[in-house]
Write a protein that holds these residues in place. Structure first.
Motif: not given
Length: 198
Positions: A58-86
């Protein structure tokens, strides 16, 4: 970045190892941007609500999403909901338009049965899995048609409450460290940071 190969090269450097989930997230992020007709976020133009959890893939999947979208934890424009879904929702902050994207069940299920995951279950670190196991799985992800890889939902409207950035800081009355003023707590000792307030 314009080609998938450029995005993948950047994602690989950022992520640190070859695995199937990062390019899956990369493709999912690019598909979500295409569905909304938006460009990669430079500041906070986009927002991601990731339905993933703490699991490794799941963490690896999110790294791909961040790379594509430019949404990052540093910019605070991504939030993890912890539903354990891809899955995740991409939001265009300016318009409120959003789209939810998830891996197809068949793809997710097959990935969990792959030789790569068998190695991971045996405790082998992803960077130590032989290329002859890793590369064919990744090549498959590169080539699978989007409609066989992803569920792309309907465009929906969401309401976002805009938060302004805080640019003022004061020293904590106890530890003395500068703290953004919106997180200082009023106590008998004065205005203190969250750790000192506990």
């Amino acid at each position: 970045m314009h080609s998938f190969e450029e995005y993948y090269a950047t994602g690989l450097k950022f992520h640190g190892h070859k695995c199937p989930a990062m390019p899956m997230g990369l493709r999912a992020g690019l598909a979500a941007m295409k569905a909304l007709g938006v460009e990669r976020s430079q500041d906070k133009e986009l927002r991601v609500l990731a339905e993933t959890g703490d699991g490794h893939a799941a963490g690896c999947f999110v790294d791909g999403i961040m790379t594509a979208t430019g949404c990052t934890y540093g910019k605070s424009n991504i939030e993890k909901l912890y539903y354990n879904k891809m899955a995740f929702t991409l939001i265009d902050v300016k318009t409120g338009r959003s789209v939810r994207v998830s891996l197809k069940n068949e793809v997710f299920s097959q990935a969990l049965k792959s030789p790569f995951i068998e190695q991971r279950k045996a405790g082998v670190l992803p960077q130590n899995i032989p290329a002859e196991i890793t590369n064919p799985v990744i090549e498959k992800i590169f080539k699978i048609p989007e409609e066989m890889l992803l569920n792309i939902g309907e465009i929906e409207q969401v309401e976002l409450l805009g938060a302004k950035g805080v640019f003022t800081a004061e020293p904590c009355a106890i530890c003395g460290e500068l703290t953004f003023t919106n997180k200082l707590q009023d106590t008998d000792a004065g205005r203190v940071c969250i750790p000192c307030a506990k």
